[in-house]
Design an enzyme around this catalytic site. Structure first.
Site: not given
Length: 176
Positions: A47, A43, A105, A132, A40
């Site tokens: 990263r 995420c 969303c 998420c 998502c």
């Protein structure tokens, strides 16, 4: 053991932290490509925090700083790790919401990056979206953002070690 850690230089701490960043990214990419878990937006931002930390630690490892330089890299590393901790914490908070309070969303991250200014994209991602809040997988009872939070907390040991090594180095220089 503690005595041997005291002998570590900022470069060694940076290399260990960089290795941990590589491990975190390898796990993320394995989960995405081998296990089919689609990241998502939060995420993806986590990263980015791992990659930013890897960049700081990689530069520190190449530079091999001493004294204040090690402290500067350590502080920069802590800033990037803190960003990751904040993102993972926010992600866990979204996952803890009752279904009635989960935000709807929104559009995909790629689409938002194409049409919106970066500040608006950051705001929309941090506010969160329904995707998420979904718990895609659990390991030992923890969702992936929970494991990512633990990863960032472990990763924080590298910049903290760099700061400590820089301070020990400065105190040894002052004593000499």
């Amino acid at each position: 053991m503690m005595r041997s850690l005291e002998a570590w230089t900022p470069r060694r701490w940076a290399l260990v932290g960089l290795g941990f960043c590589v491990l975190m990214m390898a796990v993320a990419l394995f989960l995405e490509h081998a296990m089919g878990l689609e990241p998502c937006p939060l995420c993806i931002f986590q990263r980015v925090a791992v990659l930013a930390t890897a960049l700081v630690l990689g530069l520190a490892a190449l530079h091999g700083p001493r004294g204040r330089g090690g402290a500067v890299y350590g502080l920069l590393g802590l800033v990037t790790v803190a960003a990751g901790v904040g993102l993972a914490w926010r992600h866990l908070w979204l996952q803890s919401l009752p279904p009635s309070e989960v935000p709807s969303c929104g559009p995909g991250l790629d689409y938002m990056l194409e049409i919106l200014p970066l500040a608006d994209v950051l705001n929309m991602v941090l506010v969160g979206s329904g995707e998420c809040a979904e718990v895609g997988a659990r390991l030992l009872g923890l969702s992936l953002p929970g494991w990512t939070l633990i990863g960032f907390l472990v990763l924080a040991l590298a910049p903290l070690g760099m700061l400590r090594a820089a301070l020990i180095g400065r105190s040894r220089q002052a004593a000499a």
